[in-house]
Design an enzyme around this catalytic site. Structure first.
Site, PDB file in Angstrom:
ATOM      1  CE  LYS A   1      -3.328  -0.960  -0.563  1.00  0.00           C
ATOM      2  NZ  LYS A   1      -3.760  -1.524  -1.904  1.00  0.00           N
TER       3      LYS A   1
ATOM      4  CD1 TRP B   1       0.915   5.384 -11.194  1.00  0.00           C
ATOM      5  CD2 TRP B   1       1.361   6.576  -9.352  1.00  0.00           C
ATOM      6  NE1 TRP B   1       1.072   6.694 -11.581  1.00  0.00           N
ATOM      7  CE2 TRP B   1       1.338   7.448 -10.470  1.00  0.00           C
ATOM      8  CE3 TRP B   1       1.609   7.099  -8.089  1.00  0.00           C
ATOM      9  CZ2 TRP B   1       1.574   8.815 -10.353  1.00  0.00           C
ATOM     10  CZ3 TRP B   1       1.835   8.466  -7.962  1.00  0.00           C
ATOM     11  CH2 TRP B   1       1.814   9.305  -9.087  1.00  0.00           C
TER      12      TRP B   1
ATOM     13  CG  HIS C   1       5.087  -6.331  -0.742  1.00  0.00           C
ATOM     14  ND1 HIS C   1       5.149  -5.067  -1.270  1.00  0.00           N
ATOM     15  CD2 HIS C   1       3.818  -6.786  -0.981  1.00  0.00           C
ATOM     16  CE1 HIS C   1       3.975  -4.760  -1.823  1.00  0.00           C
ATOM     17  NE2 HIS C   1       3.156  -5.781  -1.660  1.00  0.00           N
TER      18      HIS C   1
ATOM     19  CE1 TYR D   1       0.934   6.638  -4.433  1.00  0.00           C
ATOM     20  CE2 TYR D   1       0.322   8.398  -2.923  1.00  0.00           C
ATOM     21  CZ  TYR D   1      -0.023   7.498  -3.921  1.00  0.00           C
ATOM     22  OH  TYR D   1      -1.303   7.455  -4.415  1.00  0.00           O
TER      23      TYR D   1
END
Length: 321
Positions: free
Chosen positions: A65, A70, A129, A217
Site C-alpha cells: 500500500k 502505480w 515486498h 509516493y
C-alpha cells in the site's frame, strides 16, 4: 517443482517461527527479522534459494500500500513503450499491473513451483515486498537495479486497513483502524516493522545510487513528470528529446494515472490471485487521507514511533513531522 525434502524443511521452519496476529489467515510469522504472511514463508525461502538475477533485471520493491500498483504501471509502460505501435495498444489496457509485473513471493514462487524464466525477454520486471536484507544474494551482487517506493506510514496504515477489509477472503475478520495502527506501532504488520523496511532500502540508495532508486509516493504525486523521467533514466530507458517533444512522457502519465487505471474494465473486474479483487487496488490514492481516519492520540503515538525509529536517517515525511 520443489523437492519434497525442501518443502518439509520449510514447513518445519514455519512451525518454529514466532507468530503474530494478522488480518490474512493464518496470521504472520517472524522470518529473518520481519513479519510476513505465514502462508508465503515457503515461497520466500524458495525465492531466496533459487532465483538468479541478471544484470538487466529491474526489481520494484515496496511495503504494501505504498504505491506499488502505480509504480508497476509506470515501469512497465516505460520499458515497453517502443514495443507497442502506440500506447493505446499497451498491455496495461487488458491486464492488471500485478499480472504484468509479477510478485516473486506471491506469484512466481507460489505453490511449491519453480518458475520457468526461459520465455521472458530482457529486461525482466519483477516486484517484491521483501526487505532488502532478505533479498536473494544474486540481486545484491549483480548489477540489476531496484526501485523502491516509500510512503507516509500514516497513509499506508489507512490504505492497508481499507484494503484488508475489502479483500475477498473466506476467513477475513474486520479490523478497526485503531487495531491496524497499533500493529504498525509494534512492527507486527506485513513485511514490517515498516521502519526497518524503509531504512534498509534507504541506506543502500545512499551508499550505491546505481543500485537503488528511492522514490517517495508524495513526490511522485506532486511532481509526476520529473519523477517519471528520473525513473526512466535509472532503469535504463531514458526519454529522448524527440520523445519528449512528441509528448510520449505525458501519454504515459495519462495512461498510468490513477483515474485512468481505475476506470479500465480489467481493473474493475476479476481477481489478482484467488482472494484479492482487482478493484481493491484502486481506492483513492490520495496524500493525507489519514486525517479522516486516525484520532489525534493515535497520530501522536505513531509520530512518536516514526521520529524515534527514523531519527538521524535523513528520511522524513513532511506531512506529519
Amino acid at each position: 517443482m520443489e523437492s519434497s525434502q525442501k518443502i518439509k524443511e520449510s514447513e518445519e521452519l514455519l512451525l518454529s517461527l514466532p507468530k503474530a496476529k494478522g488480518w490474512l489467515s493464518p496470521g504472520l510469522s517472524l522470518y529473518q527479522g520481519f513479519y510476513c504472511p505465514s502462508k508465503i514463508v515457503p515461497n520466500i525461502i524458495s525465492f531466496q534459494n533459487h532465483f538468479q538475477a541478471h544484470d538487466q533485471d529491474i526489481v520494484l520493491a515496496s511495503k504494501p500500500k505504498s504505491g506499488t500498483t502505480w509504480l508497476k504501471a509506470l515501469a512497465f509502460s516505460i520499458v515497453n513503450r517502443k514495443r507497442c505501435d502506440q500506447l493505446s495498444n499497451c498491455a496495461l489496457l487488458k491486464s492488471n499491473p500485478h499480472e504484468l509485473v509479477p510478485f516473486m513471493e506471491f506469484s512466481l514462487y507460489a505453490n511449491n513451483q519453480l518458475p520457468d524464466f526461459s520465455t521472458m525477454s530482457y529486461p525482466r520486471l519483477f516486484s517484491t515486498h521483501i526487505p532488502y536484507e532478505s533479498l536473494p544474494e544474486s540481486i545484491k551482487q549483480t548489477n540489476c537495479r531496484i526501485v523502491y517506493i516509500c510512503r507516509n506510514p500514516l497513509d499506508i496504515i489507512v490504505s492497508h486497513w481499507h484494503f484488508a477489509n475489502q479483500a475477498c477472503l473466506e476467513h477475513n475478520t474486520h479490523w478497526t483502524v485503531e487495531e491496524f495502527a497499533e500493529a504498525y506501532c509494534k512492527g507486527e504488520e506485513a513485511f514490517g516493522p515498516f521502519w526497518d523496511h524503509m531504512l534498509g532500502y534507504h541506506k543502500v540508495s545512499k551508499e550505491n545510487t546505481n543500485k537503488v532508486l528511492f522514490l517517495k509516493y508524495e513526490e511522485l504525486k506532486k511532481d509526476t513528470l520529473n519523477q517519471v523521467k528520473k525513473l526512466a533514466e535509472f532503469i535504463g530507458f531514458p526519454f529522448s528529446k524527440e520523445e519528449e517533444s512528441q509528448g510520449i512522457v505525458e501519454e504515459i502519465l495519462k495512461l498510468c494515472s490513477f483515474g485512468n487505471l481505475k476506470e479500465l474494465d480489467v481493473n474493475k473486474h476479476g481477481k489478482f490471485m484467488p482472494y484479492f479483487e482487482n478493484k481493491s487496488y484502486f481506492r483513492k490514492g490520495e496524500i493525507g487521507d489519514w486525517v479522516n481516519h486516525l484520532s489525534d492520540s493515535m497520530v501522536e503515538k505513531l509520530n512518536k514511533v516514526i521520529h524515534e525509529k527514523l531519527n538521524g536517517s535523513g528520511l522524513t515525511f513532511k506531512e506529519n513531522c
